[in-house]
Design a protein around this motif. Sequence first.
Motif, PDB file in Angstrom:
ATOM      1  N   PRO A 203       0.827  -1.208   0.000  1.00 30.08           N
ATOM      2  CA  PRO A 203       0.000   0.000   0.000  1.00 30.08           C
ATOM      3  C   PRO A 203       0.867   1.266   0.000  1.00 30.08           C
ATOM      4  O   PRO A 203       2.072   1.195   0.187  1.00 30.08           O
ATOM      5  CB  PRO A 203      -0.796  -0.115   1.304  1.00 30.08           C
ATOM      6  N   ASP A 204       0.218   2.407  -0.205  1.00 34.08           N
ATOM      7  CA  ASP A 204       0.939   3.678  -0.297  1.00 34.08           C
ATOM      8  C   ASP A 204       1.028   4.338   1.087  1.00 34.08           C
ATOM      9  O   ASP A 204       0.016   4.783   1.640  1.00 34.08           O
ATOM     10  CB  ASP A 204       0.175   4.593  -1.277  1.00 34.08           C
ATOM     11  N   CYS A 205       2.243   4.409   1.634  1.00 32.34           N
ATOM     12  CA  CYS A 205       2.447   4.976   2.978  1.00 32.34           C
ATOM     13  C   CYS A 205       1.977   6.430   3.072  1.00 32.34           C
ATOM     14  O   CYS A 205       1.519   6.868   4.126  1.00 32.34           O
ATOM     15  CB  CYS A 205       3.923   4.947   3.349  1.00 32.34           C
TER      16      CYS A 205
ATOM     17  N   CYS B  56      -1.551   6.703   4.226  1.00 36.51           N
ATOM     18  CA  CYS B  56      -1.943   5.770   5.286  1.00 36.51           C
ATOM     19  C   CYS B  56      -1.555   6.338   6.667  1.00 36.51           C
ATOM     20  O   CYS B  56      -2.321   7.037   7.284  1.00 36.51           O
ATOM     21  CB  CYS B  56      -1.280   4.421   5.014  1.00 36.51           C
ATOM     22  N   GLY B  57      -0.352   6.021   7.145  1.00 34.93           N
ATOM     23  CA  GLY B  57       0.131   6.596   8.412  1.00 34.93           C
ATOM     24  C   GLY B  57      -0.340   5.871   9.661  1.00 34.93           C
ATOM     25  O   GLY B  57      -0.072   6.314  10.778  1.00 34.93           O
ATOM     26  N   VAL B  58      -1.035   4.730   9.512  1.00 33.17           N
ATOM     27  CA  VAL B  58      -1.616   4.147  10.718  1.00 33.17           C
ATOM     28  C   VAL B  58      -0.570   3.486  11.638  1.00 33.17           C
ATOM     29  O   VAL B  58      -0.775   3.402  12.841  1.00 33.17           O
ATOM     30  CB  VAL B  58      -2.769   3.159  10.402  1.00 33.17           C
ATOM     31  N   CYS B  59       0.559   3.038  11.080  1.00 30.99           N
ATOM     32  CA  CYS B  59       1.592   2.472  11.973  1.00 30.99           C
ATOM     33  C   CYS B  59       2.149   3.581  12.880  1.00 30.99           C
ATOM     34  O   CYS B  59       2.414   3.355  14.055  1.00 30.99           O
ATOM     35  CB  CYS B  59       2.706   1.774  11.182  1.00 30.99           C
TER      36      CYS B  59
ATOM     37  N   PHE C 191      10.732  -0.366   8.878  1.00 30.55           N
ATOM     38  CA  PHE C 191       9.356  -0.876   8.790  1.00 30.55           C
ATOM     39  C   PHE C 191       8.863  -0.810   7.342  1.00 30.55           C
ATOM     40  O   PHE C 191       8.930   0.235   6.711  1.00 30.55           O
ATOM     41  CB  PHE C 191       8.444  -0.044   9.694  1.00 30.55           C
ATOM     42  N   GLU C 192       8.359  -1.938   6.831  1.00 31.76           N
ATOM     43  CA  GLU C 192       8.044  -1.987   5.398  1.00 31.76           C
ATOM     44  C   GLU C 192       6.545  -2.079   5.103  1.00 31.76           C
ATOM     45  O   GLU C 192       5.832  -2.888   5.715  1.00 31.76           O
ATOM     46  CB  GLU C 192       8.760  -3.171   4.752  1.00 31.76           C
ATOM     47  N   ALA C 193       6.142  -1.260   4.145  1.00 32.21           N
ATOM     48  CA  ALA C 193       4.750  -1.304   3.683  1.00 32.21           C
ATOM     49  C   ALA C 193       4.474  -2.666   3.051  1.00 32.21           C
ATOM     50  O   ALA C 193       5.276  -3.153   2.259  1.00 32.21           O
ATOM     51  CB  ALA C 193       4.522  -0.197   2.655  1.00 32.21           C
TER      52      ALA C 193
ATOM     53  N   CYS D  91       2.273  -4.321   9.006  1.00 28.87           N
ATOM     54  CA  CYS D  91       1.603  -3.227   8.279  1.00 28.87           C
ATOM     55  C   CYS D  91       0.173  -3.652   7.939  1.00 28.87           C
ATOM     56  O   CYS D  91      -0.784  -2.909   8.169  1.00 28.87           O
ATOM     57  CB  CYS D  91       2.409  -2.907   7.020  1.00 28.87           C
TER      58      CYS D  91
ATOM     59  N   ARG E 214      -3.435  -2.049   9.212  1.00 32.04           N
ATOM     60  CA  ARG E 214      -4.400  -1.519   8.245  1.00 32.04           C
ATOM     61  C   ARG E 214      -5.779  -2.173   8.410  1.00 32.04           C
ATOM     62  O   ARG E 214      -6.808  -1.508   8.274  1.00 32.04           O
ATOM     63  CB  ARG E 214      -3.860  -1.694   6.817  1.00 32.04           C
TER      64      ARG E 214
HETATM   65  S1  SF4 Z   1       0.787   0.890   7.981  1.00 29.54           S
HETATM   66 FE1  SF4 Z   1       1.944   0.215   6.175  1.00 29.54          FE
HETATM   67  S2  SF4 Z   1       1.177   1.436   4.458  1.00 29.54           S
HETATM   68 FE2  SF4 Z   1       0.510   2.416   6.343  1.00 29.54          FE
HETATM   69  S3  SF4 Z   1       2.101   3.956   6.702  1.00 29.54           S
HETATM   70 FE3  SF4 Z   1       2.657   2.124   7.851  1.00 29.54          FE
HETATM   71  S4  SF4 Z   1       4.019   0.979   6.479  1.00 29.54           S
HETATM   72 FE4  SF4 Z   1       2.948   2.507   5.234  1.00 29.54          FE
END
Ligand code: SF4
Length: 262
Positions: free
Chosen positions: A57-59, A62-65, A137-139, A144, A148
Amino acid sequence: MNEPVQITRLSRSEFNAIAGDMSLRRKEMLFEPQLQIDRLTGLVSESVTSASKLPAPDCRRCGVCCDYAPRVPIENDESKRLNMYWDIVSDSEVDVIVDRVLSRDLASGRCVHLAGELAKDVTCTIYKERPRVCRAFEAGSDLCREYRRMYGLDRQLEPGEILLDRAKIKVRSVGVITNAHIRVETVSVSLSMLASDPQVTESLRSLRMIIEVYVDHDVENGYELHRYDPTLETWLENEFMGLTLTRAKRLIKSRSLQIVNE
Ligand code: SF4
Ligand code: SF4
């Protein structure tokens, strides 16, 4: 002009209370985790669930982490270039720092460096200076994807998928430290002041720190890694996270003045 550095000191119990409160408030707003968060990886190469095979997904949308994770650790060298963080000190000894984490906004619970609207358009205001743990940390990784789902950005898993993914996560054991705890031990020694009168004594108090680590989320069996004198050595709990026991011992040997627990 450089911005003033804002270091907040919190005792471990104060920090735990804040983190607990944030997680309670979140619980009311989010979906329940479907997989065990503390067993999920933030690396795509180590991910095993079916959802992690989907395109990342596109970070930036998003931003939830950054909103969710209550404890984002900062390493010693990184704190020198950050202007805001929390030092966590031992409950019994306010001068003994045991860990260091990114500051959270107490009202929203999110990382103070996260700007913008979740799931729409977000940015990290210290992107170039962000800690290693954020860089790593990887999308699209298992963790992740779980975050989400909790925020309703990805679909919930079907019961069959949950069973399958839980089984895959269970067999994924990599022998790394997943939790570290530094605790204080107080040592008091009574010294006889006068050879002629052993009743006249002085009590000397010194501190010993104990680093205890847990491997692969095995919270039942802690391993005592090292004991040290805080006037001679400084360690943070987060320095051991993700290391194997062998690498953790090597790290201690490289900096320690005292005997490492072999
Ligand atoms: S939860 Fe995943 S997609 Fe969303 S900001 Fe964090 S790393 Fe990016
Ligand atoms: S420092 Fe940046 S990348 Fe790290 S948690 Fe905060 S907002 Fe996210």
